[in-house]
Write an enzyme that holds these catalytic residues in place. Structure first.
Site, PDB file in Angstrom:
ATOM      1  N   PRO A   7      -8.063   3.307 -20.878  1.00  0.00           N
ATOM      2  CA  PRO A   7      -8.259   2.048 -20.162  1.00  0.00           C
ATOM      3  C   PRO A   7      -9.309   2.093 -19.063  1.00  0.00           C
ATOM      4  O   PRO A   7      -9.376   3.067 -18.299  1.00  0.00           O
ATOM      5  CB  PRO A   7      -6.875   1.779 -19.541  1.00  0.00           C
ATOM      6  CG  PRO A   7      -5.917   2.539 -20.360  1.00  0.00           C
ATOM      7  CD  PRO A   7      -6.655   3.706 -20.944  1.00  0.00           C
ATOM      8  N   ASN A   8     -10.094   1.042 -19.033  1.00  0.00           N
ATOM      9  CA  ASN A   8     -11.109   0.775 -17.998  1.00  0.00           C
ATOM     10  C   ASN A   8     -12.346   1.660 -18.094  1.00  0.00           C
ATOM     11  O   ASN A   8     -13.302   1.460 -17.345  1.00  0.00           O
ATOM     12  CB  ASN A   8     -10.502   0.885 -16.580  1.00  0.00           C
ATOM     13  CG  ASN A   8      -9.413  -0.135 -16.350  1.00  0.00           C
ATOM     14  OD1 ASN A   8      -9.625  -1.310 -16.615  1.00  0.00           O
ATOM     15  ND2 ASN A   8      -8.244   0.290 -15.903  1.00  0.00           N
ATOM     16  N   ARG A  15     -17.788   0.099 -12.684  1.00  0.00           N
ATOM     17  CA  ARG A  15     -16.488   0.297 -12.039  1.00  0.00           C
ATOM     18  C   ARG A  15     -16.581   1.381 -10.964  1.00  0.00           C
ATOM     19  O   ARG A  15     -16.891   2.536 -11.282  1.00  0.00           O
ATOM     20  CB  ARG A  15     -15.536   0.755 -13.153  1.00  0.00           C
ATOM     21  CG  ARG A  15     -14.204   1.186 -12.683  1.00  0.00           C
ATOM     22  CD  ARG A  15     -13.425   1.837 -13.807  1.00  0.00           C
ATOM     23  NE  ARG A  15     -12.137   2.202 -13.304  1.00  0.00           N
ATOM     24  CZ  ARG A  15     -11.374   3.149 -13.811  1.00  0.00           C
ATOM     25  NH1 ARG A  15     -11.774   3.833 -14.872  1.00  0.00           N
ATOM     26  NH2 ARG A  15     -10.216   3.406 -13.282  1.00  0.00           N
ATOM     27  N   TYR A  20     -16.969   7.007  -9.977  1.00  0.00           N
ATOM     28  CA  TYR A  20     -17.123   7.352 -11.388  1.00  0.00           C
ATOM     29  C   TYR A  20     -18.580   7.499 -11.847  1.00  0.00           C
ATOM     30  O   TYR A  20     -18.819   7.849 -13.002  1.00  0.00           O
ATOM     31  CB  TYR A  20     -16.408   6.303 -12.254  1.00  0.00           C
ATOM     32  CG  TYR A  20     -14.911   6.250 -11.979  1.00  0.00           C
ATOM     33  CD1 TYR A  20     -14.101   7.352 -12.242  1.00  0.00           C
ATOM     34  CD2 TYR A  20     -14.312   5.117 -11.439  1.00  0.00           C
ATOM     35  CE1 TYR A  20     -12.739   7.324 -11.981  1.00  0.00           C
ATOM     36  CE2 TYR A  20     -12.946   5.076 -11.176  1.00  0.00           C
ATOM     37  CZ  TYR A  20     -12.173   6.187 -11.454  1.00  0.00           C
ATOM     38  OH  TYR A  20     -10.825   6.172 -11.189  1.00  0.00           O
ATOM     39  N   ASN A  72     -10.278  11.458 -22.167  1.00  0.00           N
ATOM     40  CA  ASN A  72     -10.084  10.968 -20.806  1.00  0.00           C
ATOM     41  C   ASN A  72      -9.148   9.772 -20.937  1.00  0.00           C
ATOM     42  O   ASN A  72      -9.588   8.686 -21.313  1.00  0.00           O
ATOM     43  CB  ASN A  72     -11.407  10.559 -20.166  1.00  0.00           C
ATOM     44  CG  ASN A  72     -11.194  10.088 -18.724  1.00  0.00           C
ATOM     45  OD1 ASN A  72     -10.061   9.861 -18.295  1.00  0.00           O
ATOM     46  ND2 ASN A  72     -12.286   9.927 -17.996  1.00  0.00           N
ATOM     47  N   ALA A  75      -5.917   5.863 -16.591  1.00  0.00           N
ATOM     48  CA  ALA A  75      -4.639   5.789 -15.870  1.00  0.00           C
ATOM     49  C   ALA A  75      -3.449   6.216 -16.726  1.00  0.00           C
ATOM     50  O   ALA A  75      -2.399   6.592 -16.184  1.00  0.00           O
ATOM     51  CB  ALA A  75      -4.438   4.373 -15.345  1.00  0.00           C
ATOM     52  N   GLU A  96      -8.676  17.754 -21.686  1.00  0.00           N
ATOM     53  CA  GLU A  96      -8.472  16.570 -20.838  1.00  0.00           C
ATOM     54  C   GLU A  96      -9.618  16.510 -19.825  1.00  0.00           C
ATOM     55  O   GLU A  96      -9.861  17.494 -19.122  1.00  0.00           O
ATOM     56  CB  GLU A  96      -7.119  16.726 -20.127  1.00  0.00           C
ATOM     57  CG  GLU A  96      -6.809  15.616 -19.151  1.00  0.00           C
ATOM     58  CD  GLU A  96      -5.518  15.888 -18.358  1.00  0.00           C
ATOM     59  OE1 GLU A  96      -4.728  16.779 -18.735  1.00  0.00           O
ATOM     60  OE2 GLU A  96      -5.336  15.206 -17.347  1.00  0.00           O
ATOM     61  N   HIS A  98     -11.579  14.292 -16.662  1.00  0.00           N
ATOM     62  CA  HIS A  98     -11.611  13.215 -15.669  1.00  0.00           C
ATOM     63  C   HIS A  98     -12.920  13.297 -14.925  1.00  0.00           C
ATOM     64  O   HIS A  98     -13.324  14.390 -14.489  1.00  0.00           O
ATOM     65  CB  HIS A  98     -10.460  13.336 -14.677  1.00  0.00           C
ATOM     66  CG  HIS A  98      -9.136  13.292 -15.354  1.00  0.00           C
ATOM     67  ND1 HIS A  98      -8.595  12.125 -15.838  1.00  0.00           N
ATOM     68  CD2 HIS A  98      -8.276  14.283 -15.700  1.00  0.00           C
ATOM     69  CE1 HIS A  98      -7.450  12.397 -16.429  1.00  0.00           C
ATOM     70  NE2 HIS A  98      -7.230  13.696 -16.369  1.00  0.00           N
ATOM     71  N   ARG A 105      -7.425  12.961  -5.000  1.00  0.00           N
ATOM     72  CA  ARG A 105      -7.265  11.517  -4.807  1.00  0.00           C
ATOM     73  C   ARG A 105      -5.808  11.172  -4.450  1.00  0.00           C
ATOM     74  O   ARG A 105      -5.069  12.034  -3.990  1.00  0.00           O
ATOM     75  CB  ARG A 105      -7.773  10.802  -6.071  1.00  0.00           C
ATOM     76  CG  ARG A 105      -9.254  11.091  -6.320  1.00  0.00           C
ATOM     77  CD  ARG A 105      -9.785  10.321  -7.494  1.00  0.00           C
ATOM     78  NE  ARG A 105      -9.707   8.884  -7.261  1.00  0.00           N
ATOM     79  CZ  ARG A 105      -9.834   7.972  -8.228  1.00  0.00           C
ATOM     80  NH1 ARG A 105     -10.054   8.352  -9.474  1.00  0.00           N
ATOM     81  NH2 ARG A 105      -9.735   6.694  -7.944  1.00  0.00           N
TER      82      ARG A 105
HETATM   83  C1  DQA Z   1      -9.902   8.991 -14.417  1.00  0.00           C
HETATM   84  C2  DQA Z   1      -8.916   9.217 -13.255  1.00  0.00           C
HETATM   85  C3  DQA Z   1      -7.713   8.316 -13.394  1.00  0.00           C
HETATM   86  O1  DQA Z   1      -6.809   8.519 -12.302  1.00  0.00           O
HETATM   87  C4  DQA Z   1      -8.110   6.867 -13.392  1.00  0.00           C
HETATM   88  O2  DQA Z   1      -6.997   6.030 -13.586  1.00  0.00           O
HETATM   89  C5  DQA Z   1      -9.176   6.578 -14.402  1.00  0.00           C
HETATM   90  C6  DQA Z   1     -10.283   7.525 -14.545  1.00  0.00           C
HETATM   91  C7  DQA Z   1     -11.221   9.788 -14.202  1.00  0.00           C
HETATM   92  O3  DQA Z   1     -11.975   9.896 -15.160  1.00  0.00           O
HETATM   93  O4  DQA Z   1     -11.499  10.257 -13.107  1.00  0.00           O
HETATM   94  O5  DQA Z   1      -9.194   5.533 -15.036  1.00  0.00           O
HETATM   95  O6  DQA Z   1      -9.318   9.440 -15.618  1.00  0.00           O
END
Ligand code: DQA
Length: 144
Positions: A7-8, A15, A20, A72, A75, A96, A98, A105
């Protein structure tokens, strides 16, 4: 090899760029495709904002005997038992990724539902984390 973004992450570049980065997901994926080609690997990309759709994709990937997964989960990292259970289907390396360092954070981001089932976690290296994951899986495949 498969690259899954949750998501996102389709909104990368727009964003919270201070967290990011300024590259969009398409640009990140383009660079990653080139890097993979140099390693003799082919990547299949998938992004969804929907947990169930990601699970359906993981089930499809399972049926196709994957060699590695870079994920990735956005959330969903912090919440999804379903994603964890889905990934437990797979016996290939799972990395994994990020972009931000989740451990630096908010405390709710410190917990990853995947950390103990993934082969490894790369967090805080921006989009370069995807490249590190690619190299890690490539290296892993050389040694098995
Ligand atoms: C994320 C970190 C997550 O906490 C966040 O919700 C994201 C992006 C990152 O790539 O840093 O959507 O996965």
């Amino acid at each position: 090899m498969h690259v899954i973004n949750g998501p996102n992450l389709n909104m990368l570049g727009k964003r919270e760029p201070e967290i990011y980065g300024s590259l969009g997901l398409d640009e990140i994926n383009r660079e990653l495709t080139v890097a993979a080609k140099d390693l003799g690997l082919e990547l299949a990309f998938f992004q969804s904002n929907h947990e169930g759709v990601i699970l359906d994709r993981i089930h499809e990937i399972f049926e196709a005997n994957p060699v590695g997964i870079i994920i990735n989960p956005g959330a969903l990292t912090h919440t999804s038992v379903a994603l964890r259970d889905g990934l437990l289907l797979l016996s290939c390396p799972i990395v994994e990724v990020h972009l931000s360092n989740i451990h630096k954070r908010e405390s709710f981001r410190h917990k990853s539902m995947l950390a103990d089932i993934a082969t490894g976690q790369l967090t805080g290296f921006g989009h370069y984390g995807y490249h590190m994951a690619l190299n890690a899986i490539h290296q892993f495949l050389q040694t098995v």
